[in-house]
Design an enzyme around this catalytic site. Structure first.
Site: not given
Ligand code: PGA
Length: 255
Positions: A11, A13, A98, A100, A169, A175, A215
């Protein structure tokens, strides 16, 4: 038991322009050549680069996902990209709900469910994301939150949902550098599978892939993938670099 093919999704983003995507794919496709027969690998760029990514991954087994889509075929929805448009571009996958999207863009369960319905109508493979916030975990509400987010799935038939992928998630792990421990991930994945078994069907639960995201890095990929109910990984930050993402896939397959 039906075998669930390991699935790894990058992903990206709101990162990478055309030049970055070209150089990523140039390196990445060579790195994963020997692995694409034993797993599925999907890259999710920003919507404006979907067509370009589809074109540069032609003749490889690498697949392409959108990071979001609108909740209907067409209409007065400024800024949205419809599932019909994704289908038109030959994009077969879409990430929905997601964290976000849920938390920054305030998408609630009913909007996510509307998007899911629209995506399924176009025969897209949805990657349906669920996960609790830190305060919800601390208040021991993790399962209640996940259950509420899954609730909308009950309005579809098993055959409508046949391509569904679920991604767990935990919001506190995205993140932040703080991943869920493999045991924490397994506990929630097993809860999700049980929910699918009780509310859709045992066969469906058995063949539906449940990914972990938050992460993920090369050094925790094997430990997460060893868990019986972890069928793949949804990777943000560590998927931006081709070496790091290919290593996550390699280590994940070593589990
Ligand atoms: P990350 O993001 O691996 O940077 O923690 C995962 C995601 O948001 O799908």
């Amino acid at each position: 038991m039906e075998k669930r093919i390991p699935l790894f999704i990058a992903n990206w983003k709101m990162n990478k322009t055309s030049k970055d995507i070209l150089s990523f794919v140039g390196v990445f496709k060579e790195l994963v050549k020997g692995m694409t027969h034993s797993c599925e690998i999907v890259l999710a760029p920003a919507a404006v680069y979907l067509a370009e990514l589809i074109s540069v991954t032609q003749n490889t087994l690498i697949k392409v996902a959108a990071q979001n889509c609108g909740g209907s075929k067409s209409g007065a929805f400024t800024g949205e990209v419809s599932p019909l448009m994704l289908r038109d571009l030959q994009v077969a996958w879409v990430i929905l709900g997601h964290s976000e999207r849920r938390h920054i863009f305030k998408e609630d369960d009913s909007l996510v469910n509307l998007k899911l319905k629209a995506a399924l109508e176009e025969d897209l493979t949805p990657v349906f994301c669920v996960g609790e916030k830190l305060e919800e975990r601390k208040a021991k509400n993790t399962f209640a939150v996940i259950e509420r987010q899954l609730e909308g799935l009950k309005s579809f038939s098993e055959s409508q949902l046949r391509s569904l992928v679920i991604a767990y998630e935990p919001v506190w792990a995205i993140g932040t550098g703080e991943n869920a421990s493999p045991e924490q991930a397994q506990e929630v994945h097993s809860f999700i599978r049980k929910w699918l078994s009780n509310n859709i069907s045992p066969t469906f639960a058995n063949r539906t892939r449940i990914l972990y995201g938050g992460s993920v890095k090369a050094d925790n990929s094997t430990a997460l993938m060893v868990m019986v109910d972890v069928d793949g990984l949804l990777v943000g930050g560590a998927s931006l670099d081709p070496l790091s993402f290919s290593e996550i896939v390699r280590q994940g397959l070593n589990s």
